[in-house]
Scaffold this active site. Structure first.
Site, short mmCIF file in Angstrom:
data_model
loop_
_atom_site.label_atom_id
_atom_site.label_comp_id
_atom_site.label_asym_id
_atom_site.label_seq_id
_atom_site.Cartn_x
_atom_site.Cartn_y
_atom_site.Cartn_z
N SER A 214 3.30 8.08 11.31
CA SER A 214 2.09 7.49 10.72
C SER A 214 1.20 8.53 10.05
CB SER A 214 1.29 6.80 11.81
OG SER A 214 0.64 7.77 12.61
N CYS A 215 0.23 8.04 9.33
CA CYS A 215 -0.73 8.92 8.64
C CYS A 215 -1.43 9.86 9.62
CB CYS A 215 -1.75 8.08 7.87
SG CYS A 215 -2.57 6.82 8.86
N ASN A 216 -1.89 9.29 10.75
CA ASN A 216 -2.59 10.13 11.72
C ASN A 216 -1.67 11.18 12.32
OD1 ASN A 216 -5.37 9.29 11.89
ND2 ASN A 216 -4.65 7.34 12.71
N ARG B 63 -10.42 4.62 10.47
CA ARG B 63 -11.03 3.67 9.53
C ARG B 63 -10.67 2.26 10.00
NH1 ARG B 63 -6.84 1.60 9.43
NH2 ARG B 63 -5.14 1.55 7.90
N SER C 115 0.82 -1.23 0.00
CA SER C 115 0.00 0.00 0.00
C SER C 115 0.84 1.27 0.00
CB SER C 115 -0.92 0.02 1.21
OG SER C 115 -1.92 -0.95 1.07
N ILE C 116 1.84 1.30 0.87
CA ILE C 116 2.68 2.50 0.94
C ILE C 116 3.80 2.42 -0.10
CG2 ILE C 116 4.30 3.79 2.41
CD1 ILE C 116 1.34 4.17 3.21
N GLY D 249 -0.75 11.04 21.00
CA GLY D 249 -0.16 12.28 21.53
C GLY D 249 1.36 12.17 21.61
N HIS E 111 -9.48 8.31 7.81
CA HIS E 111 -9.63 8.60 9.24
C HIS E 111 -10.27 9.97 9.38
CE1 HIS E 111 -6.85 5.34 10.22
NE2 HIS E 111 -5.86 5.93 9.59
N GLY F 225 4.56 2.62 11.41
CA GLY F 225 4.22 1.44 12.19
C GLY F 225 5.35 1.00 13.11
#
Lengths: 340, 340
Positions: free
Chosen positions: A141-143, A170, A12-13, A197, A224, A112
């Site tokens: 990460s994406c978030n 998601r 995916s990445i 955080g 997300h 990850g």
């Protein structure tokens, strides 16, 4: 001369990083690896990428399936100036210890992996300089990437006293038919505050103790979403909107325009003609931006499959000392991908 | 002698209110109404409820379908001591003006109606005394009910300075095959703060300006979920857990016990043998309860179809002055339903 980039893990990445690297005039993809000869491996070859077996013992598998490989990762790694590791979470750390350090090749891990396994954590806005010339770095990460960008915008016009964020994650990526939930909301983690955080703090140490997050997982695959509540020393809605406008890789969308959910935002990315409908930028709902008692409220979405892709490109430039101005690297990457 | 209760609208809430009223030794269901002769109407008759057409013009429809009715709402309304209006959101206000006030019958509206149309907003813990003897009252929504209960627990051991809540709302009820989303997260409303904070204030005026909420809708049918972040003047995790233990209609669940999502919580309610698997109480994840810098963090779920049911029962007792001690009414209602 273009730097030589090896993508270890064309999933995916990895496939997105490969395509983004291929678009840079100062980089070239010298190879991509796969653990198995699936449709992604076949498409990699069709696209013209040199394919290598990520696990030498599985080389025969590719030959059996008639998928042309150039050898194994060990046949190409010594040619690489840098490896972008896109293996599943947790494997990157093993690759770092067992392969990259042994072969003395610079490596980027993904979000990850834990911060403690690398020299530093990368976000193009916040930690480009710190990662400059370094050997082993993690693109968060994406978030965390989404949060770092928005906090950068807010931080550019005021001081953040304390930020509270609820992440509505998601459940699975669109190609993943194994994971759930299908009909449930899952507190994940069930403990509060969550690790998100501290992950932001790994990029922005000055936010230590100031970012409090909780997270749930819901039955959706597209994006997300984050609800942010950011106490500041003082600001206005206009100042925040202006800061968002000036910050790269964030932009406002309007529910009134029909961009009223993650589904319509993805439809927008499809209509833009984006490859794989990737939305590398963080959309922030204009209607949600508000300031009450110096506290900034806003809601944003994160395209989990793609927002870290331009960060990986900038990280390569920082680690290989190709450009010492982060904003120039960001601009170059954005231009190559078609990000305004 | 039992007070006479008419349920206007035998749908998701109405059928549950009817069954709960039927379980009280101080109340009786004198009738239920339906606008159409569907399966719910048929089951109401099978259960022994006297069925009335909610809309006189539609009386013939019931006769055509062979569903036995006793007449229209106007044949029974004068016998009622109180009407519990369970019409869809927005209709209750019209019924109040056009029917209940005209017939001078006390009425309870549901949370889909606005606070301004009634004398006061009801929650058994907070506003029982205020609603005592009143004529037109609204039982607040499922989400507001859930928040009011948890704030009551927290307020019982400390003072709330400011509370921030993100509501992750179910997209549709389980019986609803029309609504979505199926695969999206929807900021709803896209503006922040949402109306949920002011709705809590309609029950607890002292929280004016102190409850800031935002809300999204997600693709699930089982329960809502809330992530609460409550600044207080000072407390401890143990004090909060103890307060939850002592507060009626809230309880802790443990993710470690397998109650790690809204899906397993509903499975728990099914295993308890609850009618329609209703969970009238608010489950709070024990693992999520935390206090950092005097700020209470917790995550809870809300069974949108049922948490307001015991509140409707207590509201009847308050409005008809059947019991002047709210805690005694709560205890009586709980015992009748099997809530510990």
């Amino acid at each position: 001369m273009a730097v030589k980039v090896l993508i270890n893990g064309y999933g995916s990445i990895g496939k997105r990083v490969a395509d983004a690297v291929a678009k840079q005039d100062d980089m070239e993809v010298i190879g991509v690896t796969k653990t198995k000869p699936d449709f992604e491996a076949k498409l990699a070859v069709e696209k013209g990428y040199k394919l290598f077996a990520a696990i030498p013992e599985r080389k025969g598998l590719f030959e059996e399936k008639g998928v042309e490989i150039e050898g194994t990762i060990f046949d190409v790694i010594e040619d690489a100036d840098i490896v972008v590791d896109c293996a599943p979470g947790g494997i990157g750390k093993d690759n770092l210890e067992n392969i990259y350090k042994k072969y003395k090749v610079k490596a980027i891990l993904q979000g990850g992996e834990k911060a403690k396994f690398v020299e530093d954590s990368f976000n193009a806005l916040w930690s480009y300089d710190r990662c400059y010339g370094k050997d082993y770095i993690r693109v968060v990460s994406c978030n965390t990437t989404g949060l770092c960008r928005t906090f950068y915008a807010v931080d550019s016009v005021t001081d953040i006293v304390k930020a509270r964020v609820v992440l509505i994650r998601r459940g699975a990526d669109p190609n993943d038919a194994k994971r759930g939930p299908i009909n449930a909301i899952v507190p994940n983690p069930p403990t509060v505050p969550s690790h998100h955080g501290p992950d932001v703090v790994s990029v922005v140490p000055k936010f230590e103790g100031k970012i409090l997050t909780s997270a749930v997982i819901v039955p959706t695959t597209l994006m997300h979403m984050h609800s942010l509540m950011i106490e500041t020393t003082g600001t206005t809605r206009d100042a925040i909107l202006d800061a968002i406008e000036k910050t790269p890789r964030v932009f406002t969308v309007s529910a009134e325009d029909g961009l009223n959910s993650t589904a319509t935002i993805i439809e927008y990315a499809r209509d833009l003609g984006r490859p794989r409908y990737d939305l590398w930028e963080i959309p922030i709902w204009e209607e949600s931006v508000n300031v009450v008692d110096n506290e900034v409220f806003l809601m944003q979405a994160v395209h989990q499959e793609s927002d870290v892709i331009p960060e990986n490109i900038d990280c390569i430039r920082a680690m290989l000392q190709m450009e010492d101005d982060n904003m120039k690297s960001i601009e170059k990457t954005n231009k190559s991908l078609g990000i305004k």
